[in-house]
Design an enzyme around this catalytic site. Structure first.
Site, short mmCIF file in Angstrom:
data_model
loop_
_atom_site.label_atom_id
_atom_site.label_comp_id
_atom_site.label_asym_id
_atom_site.label_seq_id
_atom_site.Cartn_x
_atom_site.Cartn_y
_atom_site.Cartn_z
N HIS A 142 0.84 -1.19 0.00
CA HIS A 142 0.00 0.00 0.00
C HIS A 142 0.89 1.24 0.00
O HIS A 142 2.12 1.16 -0.12
CB HIS A 142 -0.99 -0.01 1.17
CG HIS A 142 -0.36 -0.14 2.54
ND1 HIS A 142 0.53 0.79 3.05
CD2 HIS A 142 -0.49 -1.09 3.51
CE1 HIS A 142 0.90 0.44 4.26
NE2 HIS A 142 0.30 -0.71 4.56
N HIS A 199 4.06 1.38 2.26
CA HIS A 199 5.22 0.67 1.71
C HIS A 199 5.83 1.48 0.56
O HIS A 199 7.06 1.59 0.44
CB HIS A 199 4.83 -0.71 1.18
CG HIS A 199 4.11 -1.58 2.17
ND1 HIS A 199 2.84 -2.04 1.95
CD2 HIS A 199 4.48 -2.06 3.38
CE1 HIS A 199 2.45 -2.78 2.98
NE2 HIS A 199 3.43 -2.80 3.86
N CYS A 203 2.45 -10.96 20.17
CA CYS A 203 1.49 -10.60 19.12
C CYS A 203 1.93 -11.27 17.82
O CYS A 203 3.01 -10.96 17.30
CB CYS A 203 1.42 -9.08 18.93
SG CYS A 203 0.39 -8.59 17.52
N CYS A 215 2.48 -8.79 14.64
CA CYS A 215 3.73 -8.03 14.47
C CYS A 215 4.95 -8.84 14.86
O CYS A 215 6.07 -8.32 14.91
CB CYS A 215 3.69 -6.70 15.22
SG CYS A 215 3.35 -6.79 16.96
N CYS A 239 -2.72 -5.70 21.58
CA CYS A 239 -1.53 -5.15 20.94
C CYS A 239 -1.80 -3.68 20.58
O CYS A 239 -2.82 -3.37 19.97
CB CYS A 239 -1.20 -5.95 19.68
SG CYS A 239 -0.01 -5.15 18.59
N HIS A 287 -1.99 -3.52 16.48
CA HIS A 287 -2.99 -4.29 15.74
C HIS A 287 -4.32 -4.42 16.48
O HIS A 287 -5.29 -4.92 15.92
CB HIS A 287 -2.44 -5.69 15.41
CG HIS A 287 -1.28 -5.64 14.48
ND1 HIS A 287 0.02 -5.59 14.92
CD2 HIS A 287 -1.22 -5.58 13.13
CE1 HIS A 287 0.84 -5.53 13.88
NE2 HIS A 287 0.11 -5.52 12.79
N LYS A 292 -3.51 5.11 11.54
CA LYS A 292 -2.39 4.48 10.86
C LYS A 292 -2.93 3.50 9.82
O LYS A 292 -3.87 2.76 10.09
CB LYS A 292 -1.51 3.73 11.85
CG LYS A 292 -0.27 3.12 11.19
CD LYS A 292 0.47 2.23 12.15
CE LYS A 292 1.62 1.52 11.43
NZ LYS A 292 2.24 0.49 12.27
N LYS A 296 -4.00 -2.99 6.78
CA LYS A 296 -4.88 -3.88 6.03
C LYS A 296 -6.03 -4.37 6.91
O LYS A 296 -7.15 -4.57 6.45
CB LYS A 296 -4.09 -5.07 5.50
CG LYS A 296 -3.31 -4.75 4.23
CD LYS A 296 -4.23 -4.65 3.04
CE LYS A 296 -3.44 -4.32 1.78
NZ LYS A 296 -4.33 -4.18 0.62
#
Length: 680
Positions: free
Chosen positions: A24, A27, A134, A137, A152, A155, A305, A308
């Site tokens: 995305h 990245h 987690c 991550c 987490c 996430h 943030k 996905k």
């Protein structure tokens, strides 16, 4: 390769991207920044002197689970994702020198060689590990760093208690050597505030690091202990070194102890792995450490943030297909300084496109070429050697030289945003020069003078066409082609004012950046936002915690707390009315609010709870609202929740919010009621 041959070598890496899903804009941002820096360095040093590495991180439990959920073997899954990244970087005109995959034998062999070296040096020992982990991550957390409910912080999913046999790296041994490194190389971590965060973390004390896993198999086997696989972060970090080891020529890019070369570019959330664990491992293995750890900020979308799991990601390839790849590259490089956070906005993207690319740069080129065709028979006319400073465009030349120096200074840091700021100041200066000198008027009485003015603007455009190439490579080449420059594909760096060839025929073509009219803007915004909404809906529908696969020992451990249930888990256990009555729910008013230092998601909130007095609550709301917006609002809190330390601060309650993965709202009374009112 001799020392003289390696003096100007430059080595830059992106993080290798986790092969759990397609790329995305987050990245893409890192990779575009790295590409722009390396393209600039190639112009300054020479193509063979620069090495740019990117790739994919393909091991770990999360990959194993993602592949299983899709009905694929892990290797088939990561092959597909790696192809997606290669395709994305091709579409975004990323000019990397190597694409490393951690499932490649050349990488796995180096990881095992490093492991053997650490064993031989007694830097690794066998023990047992228990901690809150987690899967998403691939990292362990202390309870104080988790969100309420043992979630987490990144996430927002329950962590798992993991206990298993593990090899440990003697990280505690390297606390002082790391602090010595930071003192010896004060620019080892940039920006400076990230250095301060890392130093504070190391100064608080380092524990030995668990560096192997036995609860899954998808990883690099530990030599001599086949039931163990190498911890995914140790495996992943080694890519920066492993990618260079096959050839003597590439090995030189790593550098030596007294001349380190590697610059690691990454998002701020993974700096601890790169600035603490990685140099410590290299020290232990007797391998030279990197020269610099360069951390950039986060891109958010509407304050959240990009993730996905939240569905709020932006597809850079779709944007590039709609408005041009170089426009997307320009926006992400120009919008925020490297190291700062930025919020992605479709409106801001279109505004920059029209105002800076179409109006400023595109218009300067179009107007100039049109006047050259009309007033100078389509050819440049260079002023004579005896021409005055004014005729030679001396003031414009001075501005070009000054802006070139500003670009060089900015890229030395590196700060692509400041470099583009300088270049587009030069674009505006070119437009001002054209307006003030007015060749369209002067041509009536002084055709030669008008031709010389246009020559100066052509020369300015030549400079811009060279200096813009690292940032907008395709459009920079097209700009040079329309100027009629021979070998337009070959770049360079401008040196001397007045080198534009005399008598050169320009080759005006299609508009460099066609202006996007209001109707097209509306159409694009509707299309992009509809795609975002669809992705968010899909993510919400699919949201569920990653299935737990705790070892039996962990499940039986008295320290293991049951994971909080949610609607996404399936049926929710019933509670009795008496159990519900144990919750003391109250209306409270936010008196003050501030961010928790070093915790991007946490706010420290002071609440007025009426007869219960004032109390402080730590809430994970920083990416949903700002402290200023929260002050004065009435909220619903759990007033009798057992106090707990969150982010190092005692939290005396919980603010109730709406949302499973992402917070979408706060519970509040529907009318004006007294602060402290009970809810029943």
């Amino acid at each position: 390769m001799s020392d003289a041959d390696t003096d100007s070598l430059y080595y830059l890496t992106t993080p290798i991207y986790y092969a759990s899903d397609v790329p995305h804009i987050g990245h893409a941002y890192t990779t575009i920044v790295g590409d722009a820096i390396c393209r600039y360095e190639r112009l300054r040093r020479g193509a063979g002197q620069v090495f740019f590495l990117t790739g994919t991180d393909e091991h770990g439990e999360k990959i194993e689970r993602a592949a299983s959920a899709s009905g694929l073997q892990p290797q088939a899954w990561v092959d597909r994702i790696a192809d997606e990244y290669r395709s994305a970087w091709r579409d975004l005109n990323i000019q990397y020198d190597d694409f490393i995959r951690t499932t490649e034998p050349r990488h796995e062999q180096v990881v095992q060689d490093i492991w053997k070296r650490l064993i031989e040096r007694d830097e690794i020992y066998l023990g047992h590990y228990e901690g809150l982990y987690c899967v998403a991550c691939e990292g362990f957390y202390l309870e104080k760093d988790l969100l309420p409910g043992n979630l987490c912080p990144d996430h927002k999913r329950p962590v798992e208690l993991v206990r298993e046999e593990s090899y440990f790296f003697r990280l505690s041994k390297y606390q002082q050597p790391l602090l010595d490194l930071y003192s010896r190389q004060p620019d080892f971590i940039e920006p400076k505030r990230r250095m301060n965060e890392v130093k504070s973390f190391v100064e608080s004390g380092l524990k030995d690091l668990s560096v192997s896993r036995t609860s899954f198999r998808w990883g690099v086997p530990v030599p001599g202990a086949e039931k163990h696989v190498v911890y995914v972060w140790i495996d992943a970090l080694s890519n920066y070194y492993s990618a260079l080891q096959a050839h003597e020529r590439t090995r030189a890019f790593w550098g030596t102890a007294d001349r380190p070369r590697a610059i690691h570019l990454m998002g701020k959330e993974i700096i601890r792995f790169h600035a603490v664990y990685w140099p410590a491992l290299l020290m232990a293995a007797g391998i030279p450490i990197p020269r610099k750890i360069l951390a950039h900020g986060w891109w958010t979308v509407d304050g959240e943030k990009m993730s996905k799991s939240l569905g709020n990601v932006v597809d850079p390839r779709k944007l590039g297909a709609d408005i041009g790849v170089d426009a997307v590259r320009y926006f992400v490089l120009r919008e925020i300084p490297l190291g700062e956070d930025g919020d992605f906005s479709y409106d801001a993207l279109l505004n920059r496109y029209n105002s800076e690319l179409a109006n400023d740069l595109g218009n300067l080129l179009n107007r100039t070429l049109a006047m050259v065709e009309k007033f100078s028979a389509g050819k440049s006319r260079r002023w004579p050697a005896t021409a005055s400073d004014e005729t030679r465009g001396q003031r414009l030349a001075e501005q070009a030289l000054r802006r070139r120096s500003e670009v060089e200074a900015a890229m030395a840091e590196p700060q692509p945003q400041r470099a583009l700021e300088a270049l587009f100041a030069l674009v505006r200066e070119g437009n001002t020069y054209l307006e003030q000198q007015a060749p369209f008027t002067r041509v009536k009485t002084d055709p030669d003078g008008a031709a010389f003015i246009l020559y100066n603007v052509l020369e300015l455009l030549r400079w811009l066409g060279l200096m813009l190439e690292p940032f907008m490579p395709e459009r920079a080449v097209e700009l040079r082609r329309q100027l009629g420059l021979p070998n337009a594909q070959q770049g360079g760096w401008p040196q001397t004012w007045g080198d534009f060839p005399d008598g050169l025929a320009v080759a005006k073509g299609a508009t460099l950046f066609p202006r996007i009219d209001p109707d097209r803007q509306k159409e694009l915004l509707e299309t992009w936002r509809a795609a975002r909404r669809a992705a968010e809906e899909k993510a919400r529908a699919a949201a569920s915690p990653v299935p737990a696969t705790q070892p039996a020992a962990a499940a039986a451990s008295p320290a293991a707390a049951p994971a909080p249930s949610s609607a996404a888990d399936g049926p929710i256990p019933e509670v009795s009315f008496d159990e519900f009555k144990k919750l003391d729910l109250r209306v409270a008013c936010v008196v003050s609010c501030e961010r928790v230092p070093k915790k991007d998601k946490l706010l420290k909130v002071e609440l007025d709870v009426g007869p219960l007095g004032h109390r402080h609550v730590v809430a994970g709301l920083a990416q949903f609202t700002t402290p200023e917006e929260l002050v004065g609002k009435r909220v619903i809190i759990v007033a009798n929740l057992k106090p707990a330390k969150i982010g190092g601060i005692l939290s005396q309650g919980m603010i109730l919010a709406i949302g499973q993965e992402a917070i979408v709202g706060l519970l509040a009374p529907d009318r004006d009621v007294a602060v402290g009112s009970a809810i029943r």
